[in-house]
Design a protein around this motif. Structure first.
Motif, PDB file in Angstrom:
ATOM      1  N   LYS A   1       0.836  -1.201   0.000  1.00  0.00           N
ATOM      2  CA  LYS A   1       0.000   0.000   0.000  1.00  0.00           C
ATOM      3  C   LYS A   1       0.876   1.257   0.000  1.00  0.00           C
ATOM      4  CE  LYS A   1      -4.342  -1.516   2.119  1.00  0.00           C
ATOM      5  NZ  LYS A   1      -5.358  -1.201   3.140  1.00  0.00           N
TER       6      LYS A   1
ATOM      7  N   ILE B   1       1.338   4.174  -3.120  1.00  0.00           N
ATOM      8  CA  ILE B   1       1.188   5.623  -2.947  1.00  0.00           C
ATOM      9  C   ILE B   1       2.478   6.340  -3.323  1.00  0.00           C
ATOM     10  CG2 ILE B   1       0.756   7.457  -1.261  1.00  0.00           C
ATOM     11  CD1 ILE B   1      -0.990   5.411   0.286  1.00  0.00           C
TER      12      ILE B   1
ATOM     13  N   TYR C   1      -4.626   5.322   2.459  1.00  0.00           N
ATOM     14  CA  TYR C   1      -4.848   4.538   1.228  1.00  0.00           C
ATOM     15  C   TYR C   1      -6.330   4.575   0.834  1.00  0.00           C
ATOM     16  CZ  TYR C   1      -4.323   0.731  -2.131  1.00  0.00           C
ATOM     17  OH  TYR C   1      -4.313  -0.004  -3.291  1.00  0.00           O
TER      18      TYR C   1
END
Length: 464
Positions: free
Chosen positions: A12, A16, A166
């Motif tokens: 995650k 990003i 997220y």
């Protein structure tokens, strides 16, 4: 929860970091820099993190964010978001405005300290643009940290903070997925999320009451709360040091009988309180998940839920959505947030249910343990009367009889005022049940309006 593929926390953070359109700052107080640390662990951190900060010293923190009445509070996290986001945009918007959606993540947390047994919790939020150059929106949540050890709490905080960021980027158009993703990569029982709120023009169509409902439905908390004006609140903000009267029901529809139950119990309950406790009294109307799911296909009709909520709010009631079918569970839940007296209001019908052993099948001590847990806290049951359809006799807490083998137990509760009788303010209200009123509505007449407060007429018609 539905089974979905879940990215690891590392992946995650990496996704990003590799998304060049997202760039922001991190400010974390109270449990290390556990959230931003995930981005440092992953590669390409420079693509995401403009700055990270922890201002632990109160003087330093006040100098940066301004003074606050409480340091672990909604007020404080909003101060942090204001400062960090404004600084970010002021310094970098000219350079990156057309290609970047800016964000700031902030949290303020009370984690386990040395020889510390107090509740551990925190506020966290993301302020973000939904498109480059757009106005910012906020997503706020309140988290309870349930691990016993400080290191475990810090680890859990890092994971849920990353999950919030997220979800804010990739799941904000799907509330169910957003909520369920908040506890990705955490085993059950490590955290509780009891408040979630979307703010800003970009989220103007989000009804935060549905966020409360989803938190309960997805199992992230046992209950969630909002006030008569529809404001989603963290329960501790409302219940701290309050004397509480709770009415359990389906409110399908809201009736004058419900209002009389609240009014009559308040008179009786408050007569037992001192002046300070009377001044801090609050009544709650609780709708359980059992009631919301009853008679359906396993799903919840959001419009019907909002109709019930609108009716109760119009009548000035604070609403609690819970997944606590057993009375002892709702009593335990309330006792987390207040040590003052608690009155649970119920009908003779519910009292009869309470003495059925099916509600204590999962307890080793059976029905005795169930009642032991219920009355462990400063809880009393206030029982509203019922009128027999056949003979017309009035059944009260004093004249009620349970199964013969439990009658001595019942008399013990009655004599010790753990169960108390409440008078009816208008016995005519006892002539019709909620089902009778539902039938009247379906038949299309006008008689039902005599039994439903006018503030709840529209909701009653919509529900049926």
């Amino acid at each position: 929860m539905k089974s979905r593929e879940v990215l690891s926390s590392y992946n995650k953070a990496l996704r990003i970091n590799l998304d060049r359109s997202k760039y922001g700052t991190f400010a974390e107080i109270g449990a290390g820099q556990e959230v931003v640390n995930w981005f440092f662990k992953a590669s390409a951190t420079a693509g995401t993190v403009a700055k990270s900060i922890s201002a632990y010293d109160m003087t330093m923190s006040d100098e940066i964010y301004g003074k606050s009445r409480r340091y672990v509070s909604r007020e404080r996290v909003l101060q942090m978001l204001d400062h960090e986001y404004e600084l970010l945009v002021e310094r970098l918007s000219e350079e990156r405005d057309d290609q970047t959606t800016f964000f700031s993540f902030c949290n303020t947390v009370r984690a386990r300290g040395y020889k510390d047994k107090e509740e551990c919790h925190g506020w966290m939020g993301v302020r973000l643009q939904l498109k480059p150059g757009g106005p910012p929106c906020d997503i706020l949540c309140h988290v309870r940290l349930l691990d016993e050890e400080n290191m475990d709490q810090m680890e859990a905080l890092g994971v849920i903070g990353l999950n919030l960021i997220y979800a804010s980027f990739y799941h904000r158009d799907n509330l169910e997925r957003f909520v369920e993703s908040l506890v990705n990569n955490l085993t059950k029982g490590r955290v509780e999320v009891d408040m979630l709120k979307f703010l800003g023009e970009g989220f103007r169509f989000v009804d935060n009451r549905l966020c409360s409902l989803q938190l309960v439905q997805s199992g992230l908390t046992a209950a969630a709360m909002f006030t008569p004006d529809g404001e989603v609140v963290q329960p501790a903000e409302v219940l701290y040091k309050k004397s509480v009267a709770l009415l359990r029901g389906s409110f399908d529809p809201v009736t004058n009988l419900h209002l009389d139950m609240l009014s009559q119990t308040k008179k009786s309950f408050c007569s037992e309180l001192n002046d300070a406790q009377k001044g801090r009294f609050i009544s709650l109307c609780e709708i359980s998940m059992n009631n919301l799911l009853r008679g359906g296909d396993g799903g919840i009709d959001h419009l019907k839920f909002l109709d019930r909520a609108d009716a109760l709010q119009a009548l000035g009631q604070t609403l609690l959505i819970s997944n606590c079918p057993e009375f002892h569970r709702i009593a335990s839940y309330l006792s987390v947030y207040t040590k003052e007296p608690i009155a649970i209001i119920l009908s003779i019908g519910l009292l009869n249910e309470l003495f059925k052993e099916k509600w204590s099948e999962n307890l080793d001590g059976g029905i005795l343990e169930s009642f032991g847990r219920l009355f462990k806290h400063e809880v009393s049951l206030y029982v509203y009367p019922w009128k027999s359809r056949k003979g017309g006799e009035l059944v009260t807490a004093e004249t009620f009889r349970t199964n013969e083998n439990l009658q001595h137990l019942y008399q013990y509760f009655l004599m010790n005022r753990l169960i108390r009788s409440v008078d009816s303010g208008d016995e005519a209200l006892l002539n019709y049940t909620g089902r009778d009123i539902q039938k009247m509505i379906l038949e299309g007449g006008e008689e039902w309006k005599k039994f439903v407060p006018k503030e709840a007429h529209r909701a009653a018609l919509h529900i049926h």
